[in-house]
Design an enzyme around this catalytic site. Structure first.
Site, PDB file in Angstrom:
ATOM      1  N   GLY A 209       0.837  -1.189   0.000  1.00  0.00           N
ATOM      2  CA  GLY A 209       0.000   0.000   0.000  1.00  0.00           C
ATOM      3  C   GLY A 209       0.869   1.235   0.000  1.00  0.00           C
TER       4      GLY A 209
ATOM      5  CB  ALA B  82      -0.085  11.779   0.498  1.00  0.00           C
ATOM      6  CE1 TYR B  83      -0.200  13.950   5.770  1.00  0.00           C
ATOM      7  CE2 TYR B  83      -1.935  13.342   4.237  1.00  0.00           C
ATOM      8  CZ  TYR B  83      -1.254  14.308   4.957  1.00  0.00           C
ATOM      9  OH  TYR B  83      -1.609  15.624   4.847  1.00  0.00           O
TER      10      TYR B  83
ATOM     11  CG  ASP C  23     -11.074   7.823   8.079  1.00  0.00           C
ATOM     12  OD1 ASP C  23     -12.154   8.003   7.472  1.00  0.00           O
ATOM     13  OD2 ASP C  23     -10.010   7.571   7.492  1.00  0.00           O
TER      14      ASP C  23
END
Length: 476
Positions: free
Chosen positions: A36, A39-40, A149
């Protein structure tokens, strides 16, 4: 003169090259492949050299997200329905690397597979998944942790059918009287025994190994201070301004990633014209720019920075509705569209249905035409039983104080009626996670909707009027 062409440019090193060169990691783990990327964070499947166990190495490039995830998982380390953090590595000049249990699939894949099956998911299967989700969320809320989330892609599943909450990069430890995050480990979580036998039997836990090299709480010293002190300092400095991690982060919500992913959001909602930038520190204000749009509570969509665990309960209602109907409840294409879909189902937001809603930061900024005949949750769950609809309605309601808690739902009579939740051994689920580029036979947008919130052209007629505070937009 040499006329030979210049040598071709060398490819840039991979974004997560550092994990391959860190001696404290490669001495203990054989990195096999990247599963995977975003951006983070980047996530790798790896083999632990000490015993051959398969683990996930999650390299987090954002300090604040790393701090939050480690903080939350340390507190929840004994919870059976939360992804296990075995150890982590973190130095001041390098990204944090979390060693997590490796989980091959997620609830999004279960839902996608259910759409392909004749008859979908059985009632007993749905109940079993729900019970496990509730156990995980209850563990978070008992420890004053709000996940922020929750969505099917962040609910990972082991080979034995155990469902575990993951991706705590947006999690917050709430502060209230008598609760101090620094001392939160005093009361370990105790699993409710109501569903213990059939829901969370002991799994083949990855055996722990010597952790003397772990850059963790109470472990090796880092630059003259303990790992715990270093972690707290890093977290405090990066919590001064919340980075609002709900932006596009690629396809990393898979396997044991627990990565902030596929959010498709702008850092600031386009309609929050009068809202100020909201800080999000561990001891002060929160930010409304969290979570994935389809599962985001109304108070967040209206810009609230004063909320609690109830935002997770709304997300639960959306997840449960999707489990039952095999399609998302509110698949909004923008924050405005998301609000519009909610209002079309629940009706207009007023003081009668939610006392105090007028105080929401963006309540006076945006108004919708009056919905005379809202659809109701029942219309969204056509064909489902009254008990199933009732369960979702206990979560999908405007007033956060009216939403049922996870523990209340665990003791709801719905779960004690036939058909009962099936044993884990009878659950059917895919062997791999659900990729966003796979066929979506339902015709709805994928989770990683990357449409911005600034496209008003598709939302129909609007009326802009001047107010004392600036201006407001009304959508018909």
């Amino acid at each position: 003169m040499d006329q030979s062409p210049p040598p071709p440019p060398q490819p840039a090193p991979a974004k997560s090259w550092s994990i391959h060169t860190r001696p404290e990691i490669i001495a203990k783990y054989e990195i096999q492949e990247r599963v995977g990327s975003g951006a983070y964070a980047d996530v790798y499947r790896a083999r632990r050299l000490a015993d051959g166990a398969t683990v996930a190495l999650k390299e987090i490039h954002d300090y604040q997200s790393a701090f939050r995830e480690i903080d939350a998982l340390q507190i929840l380390q004994n919870c059976p329905n939360v992804v296990a953090l075995h150890e982590y590595f973190w130095r001041e000049d390098e990204d944090a690397v979390l060693v997590l249990e490796f989980l091959r699939t997620d609830l999004a894949a279960v839902i996608k597979e259910g759409k392909r099956r004749d008859g979908g998911l059985s009632a007993g299967e749905v109940k079993q998944w729900m019970v496990q989700i509730l156990c995980g969320v209850d563990a978070c809320h008992r420890n004053m942790i709000v996940h922020r989330d929750l969505k099917p892609g962040n609910l990972l599943i082991s080979d034995q059918g155990e469902l575990k909450l993951a991706d705590f990069g947006q999690a917050r430890i709430l502060m209230d009287q008598g609760f101090v995050a620094e001392d939160e480990n005093g009361q370990p979580y105790e699993q409710d025994t109501m569903y213990e036998q059939d829901t969370v039997p002991p799994s083949e836990a990855v055996p722990e190994v010597d952790s003397t090299s772990q850059e963790g709480y109470g472990s090796q010293k880092l630059g003259g201070i303990s790992g715990e002190e270093s972690l707290r300092d890093i977290g405090d400095s990066y919590d001064e301004v919340d980075k609002a991690v709900s932006i596009q982060d690629g396809n990393t919500s898979c396997f044991a990633t627990g990565t902030a992913s596929d959010l498709g959001e702008d850092v600031k909602s386009c309609y929050s014209f009068e809202a100020e930038e909201a800080g999000d520190d561990r001891r002060g204000s929160l930010t409304s720019c969290v979570g994935t749009r389809w599962f985001r509570a109304p108070e967040l969509l209206y810009g609230s920075t004063d909320y609690g665990v109830e935002v997770d309960l709304w997300s639960l209602g959306c997840i449960f509705a999707e489990l039952l109907n095999l399609q998302p409840l509110f698949p909004g294409t923008s924050d405005i569209d998301q609000l519009s879909r909610i209002i079309n189902v629940l009706g207009n937001l007023t003081e009668e249905v939610w006392p105090g809603c007028l105080n929401l930061p963006d309540y006076g900024t945006i108004s919708f035409a009056k919905v005379e005949n809202p659809m109701g949750v029942e219309a969204c769950l056509s064909g489902r039983t009254p008990d199933e609809i009732s369960l979702v309605k206990k979560l999908i309601c405007y007033d956060p104080a009216s939403r049922a808690t996870a523990m209340e739902l665990l003791h709801d009579e719905y779960f004690s009626k036939e058909p009962l939740p099936v044993p884990l051994s009878e659950l059917s689920f895919p062997s791999t996670h659900s990729r966003p580029d796979e066929d979506s036979s339902g015709g709805w947008h994928p989770y990683n909707d990357d449409g911005g919130d600034s496209d008003f052209d598709e939302l129909g007629p609007m009326n802009i009027r001047t107010t004392n505070a600036g201006f407001s937009i009304q959508f018909s």
